[in-house]
Design a protein around this motif. Structure first.
Motif, mmCIF file in Angstrom:
data_model
loop_
_atom_site.group_PDB
_atom_site.id
_atom_site.type_symbol
_atom_site.label_atom_id
_atom_site.label_comp_id
_atom_site.label_asym_id
_atom_site.label_seq_id
_atom_site.Cartn_x
_atom_site.Cartn_y
_atom_site.Cartn_z
ATOM 1 N N PRO A 171 0.901 -1.289 0.016
ATOM 2 C CA PRO A 171 0.029 0.078 -0.037
ATOM 3 C C PRO A 171 0.966 1.113 -0.158
ATOM 4 N N ASP A 172 0.295 2.337 -0.448
ATOM 5 C CA ASP A 172 0.839 3.740 -0.342
ATOM 6 C C ASP A 172 1.294 4.058 1.164
ATOM 7 N N ALA A 173 2.610 4.631 1.169
ATOM 8 C CA ALA A 173 2.978 5.231 2.573
ATOM 9 C C ALA A 173 2.876 4.074 3.559
ATOM 10 N N SER A 174 3.334 2.948 3.429
ATOM 11 C CA SER A 174 3.014 1.727 4.421
ATOM 12 C C SER A 174 4.534 1.645 5.002
ATOM 13 N N LEU A 175 5.811 1.971 4.553
ATOM 14 C CA LEU A 175 6.896 1.588 5.116
ATOM 15 C C LEU A 175 7.850 2.823 5.569
ATOM 16 N N ASP A 176 8.719 2.440 6.239
ATOM 17 C CA ASP A 176 9.477 3.614 6.775
ATOM 18 C C ASP A 176 10.820 3.799 5.999
ATOM 19 N N ALA A 177 11.069 2.891 5.079
ATOM 20 C CA ALA A 177 12.201 2.910 4.226
ATOM 21 C C ALA A 177 11.992 2.001 3.234
ATOM 22 N N ALA A 178 12.989 2.122 2.081
ATOM 23 C CA ALA A 178 12.948 1.360 0.815
ATOM 24 C C ALA A 178 14.308 1.357 0.575
ATOM 25 N N ILE A 179 14.927 0.190 -0.170
ATOM 26 C CA ILE A 179 16.004 -0.073 -0.576
ATOM 27 C C ILE A 179 16.057 -0.607 -1.945
ATOM 28 N N VAL A 180 16.571 -0.181 -3.055
ATOM 29 C CA VAL A 180 16.304 -0.422 -4.257
ATOM 30 C C VAL A 180 17.511 -0.919 -5.327
ATOM 31 N N PHE A 181 17.435 -2.360 -5.513
ATOM 32 C CA PHE A 181 18.533 -2.770 -6.533
ATOM 33 C C PHE A 181 18.003 -3.421 -7.801
ATOM 34 N N ALA A 182 16.473 -3.229 -8.023
ATOM 35 C CA ALA A 182 15.992 -3.515 -9.259
ATOM 36 C C ALA A 182 16.389 -2.337 -10.111
ATOM 37 N N PRO A 183 16.989 -2.909 -11.257
ATOM 38 C CA PRO A 183 17.341 -1.653 -12.347
ATOM 39 C C PRO A 183 16.387 -1.161 -13.202
ATOM 40 N N SER A 184 15.302 -0.565 -12.567
ATOM 41 C CA SER A 184 14.160 -0.005 -13.199
ATOM 42 C C SER A 184 13.718 1.316 -12.740
ATOM 43 N N ASP A 185 13.446 2.227 -13.530
ATOM 44 C CA ASP A 185 12.847 3.467 -13.043
ATOM 45 C C ASP A 185 11.256 3.120 -12.495
ATOM 46 N N HIS A 186 10.626 2.240 -12.958
ATOM 47 C CA HIS A 186 9.525 1.733 -12.417
ATOM 48 C C HIS A 186 9.752 1.419 -10.630
ATOM 49 N N ARG A 194 6.471 6.255 3.707
ATOM 50 C CA ARG A 194 5.721 7.379 4.373
ATOM 51 C C ARG A 194 6.575 8.786 4.161
ATOM 52 N N PRO A 195 5.648 9.541 4.302
ATOM 53 C CA PRO A 195 6.234 11.153 4.566
ATOM 54 C C PRO A 195 7.430 10.942 5.569
ATOM 55 N N GLY A 196 8.608 11.400 5.252
ATOM 56 C CA GLY A 196 9.767 11.642 6.206
ATOM 57 C C GLY A 196 10.372 10.372 6.110
ATOM 58 N N GLY A 197 10.187 9.468 5.463
ATOM 59 C CA GLY A 197 10.995 8.303 5.085
ATOM 60 C C GLY A 197 11.985 8.372 4.143
ATOM 61 N N ARG A 198 12.881 7.205 4.217
ATOM 62 C CA ARG A 198 14.017 7.281 3.174
ATOM 63 C C ARG A 198 13.910 6.235 2.179
ATOM 64 N N VAL A 199 14.665 6.563 1.046
ATOM 65 C CA VAL A 199 14.603 5.540 -0.063
ATOM 66 C C VAL A 199 16.162 5.508 -0.392
ATOM 67 N N VAL A 200 16.735 4.494 -0.527
ATOM 68 C CA VAL A 200 18.188 4.033 -0.830
ATOM 69 C C VAL A 200 18.363 3.531 -2.205
ATOM 70 N N LEU A 201 19.044 4.230 -3.057
ATOM 71 C CA LEU A 201 19.276 3.492 -4.450
ATOM 72 C C LEU A 201 20.459 3.071 -4.631
ATOM 73 N N GLY A 202 20.453 1.742 -4.966
ATOM 74 C CA GLY A 202 21.901 1.051 -5.255
ATOM 75 C C GLY A 202 22.052 0.813 -6.860
ATOM 76 N N VAL A 203 21.105 1.637 -7.783
ATOM 77 C CA VAL A 203 20.948 1.407 -9.108
ATOM 78 C C VAL A 203 20.750 3.027 -9.702
ATOM 79 N N ALA A 204 21.348 3.117 -10.800
ATOM 80 C CA ALA A 204 21.465 4.503 -11.578
ATOM 81 C C ALA A 204 20.046 4.327 -12.264
#
Length: 337
Positions: free
Chosen positions: A231-246, A256-266
């Motif tokens: 669901p929308d705004a359901s996590l405190d953080a996300a870490i992305v290693f899927a090579p996809s803009d989607h 959630r608002p105020g949360g963190r997204v960590v990108l390991g892909v360009a």
């Protein structure tokens, strides 16, 4: 010695790596030569080999790719005192750094602009023998096999750095987008913080692997069938290693608002709602001290690599399997297999 050498970047379907006999290198000051026992296959290897990062990477050709290497010390160069012939060591992507810039002096040497990269600016581990910088080599704990240790030297340290930047604490919820060569280690690292880990992958096999390794629940990306969607705004953080803009857009959506997204892909981030005050940060590798911590976690049984082994002579095949998504986690090349 034999090596899988890149002379001209091109599609992996054209078999751009030539498995040929090349001269064996001799170590210079501060270097050691190693008989290679195992070398992991990274998606960044694929990008370089196919020419996705031209101009600039590789710095020149011919070059021998491979930057997550386990080998045994064969010969010491002048001035090497921290290693001995016969030591089993690991080599990670950072071959050397300047040691003098603000990044090196503050424990963030992975950001050094003068860094040399194993398998890109220096010949790497798709070979039977390679040179390593003794100051950037790591003794491999006895309890780890060659093939399980090799992926720790790139996916392992990459996972460590990304989880550190996610700033997780016990009871928080974090989503891991992409459960492959790096992602399967990220979710294990995230679980060690006490956070609840939610895996997101299009692949049923990868979702199964995630749950086997400790994910609380697994999901499919938004817009895909086969399982529930976060669901929308359901996590405190996300870490992305899927090579996809989607995948990046999906990660931003579920934090959630105020949360963190960590990108390991360009990948592209797209527009952000400034009112949500979400933080998006990139992550790459880590310091030598952090690399030692990763090896310690694996030695203690708290982190394991899932891998599929290939003969060194079949490097093109391993990379093709990676490109097609036909690997559960990490491919590892074994010389002499």
């Amino acid at each position: 010695m034999y090596a899988a050498i890149l002379r001209t970047p091109g599609p992996i379907e054209s078999n751009p790596l030539d498995y040929v006999e090349v001269p064996e290198p001799t170590p210079g000051p501060g270097e050691v030569s190693i008989d290679i026992l195992a070398c992991g296959v990274c998606r960044s290897n694929l990008h370089m080999i196919e020419g996705d990062w031209l101009p600039g990477t590789p710095a020149s050709v011919p070059v021998i790719p491979g930057h997550e290497v386990v080998g045994r010390v064969k010969e010491l160069g002048p001035g090497v005192t921290n290693l001995a012939v016969g030591d089993r060591i690991g080599v990670q992507p950072i071959w050397s750094t300047c040691g003098l810039c603000i990044h090196c002096l503050t424990g963030n040497e992975q950001r050094c602009r003068a860094r040399q990269i194993t398998g890109e600016t220096r010949d790497g581990g798709y070979a039977e023998v390679m040179l390593a910088n003794a100051a950037y080599a790591y003794k491999i704990p006895d309890g780890l096999s060659d093939a399980e240790a090799a992926p720790l030297l790139c996916p392992g340290i990459t996972a460590h750095g990304s989880v550190k930047k996610a700033q997780l604490s016990p009871g928080q919820k974090v989503g891991i987008f992409g459960v492959g060569g790096v992602g399967h280690m990220v979710l294990q690292m995230a679980a060690l913080t006490g956070a609840d880990v939610y895996a997101v992958s299009r692949s049923a096999a990868h979702r199964g692997l995630a749950e086997e390794l400790g994910a609380t629940v697994s999901y499919v990306p938004a817009g895909h069938e086969g399982g529930p969607v976060l669901p929308d705004a359901s996590l405190d953080a996300a870490i992305v290693f899927a090579p996809s803009d989607h995948a990046v857009a999906d990660a931003i959506r579920v934090v959630r608002p105020g949360g963190r997204v960590v990108l390991g892909v360009a990948q592209s981030v797209g527009p952000l709602d400034i009112g949500d005050e979400k933080t998006v940060v990139g992550s790459v590798l880590g310091s030598r001290w952090e690399m030692s911590e990763v090896l310690g976690l694996a030695s203690d049984g708290k982190l394991r690599s899932v891998h599929e082994d290939f003969p060194l002579s079949e490097a093109n095949l391993a990379l093709s399997r990676l490109k097609s998504g036909d690997l559960l986690a990490r491919a590892v090349l074994i010389p002499g297999a």
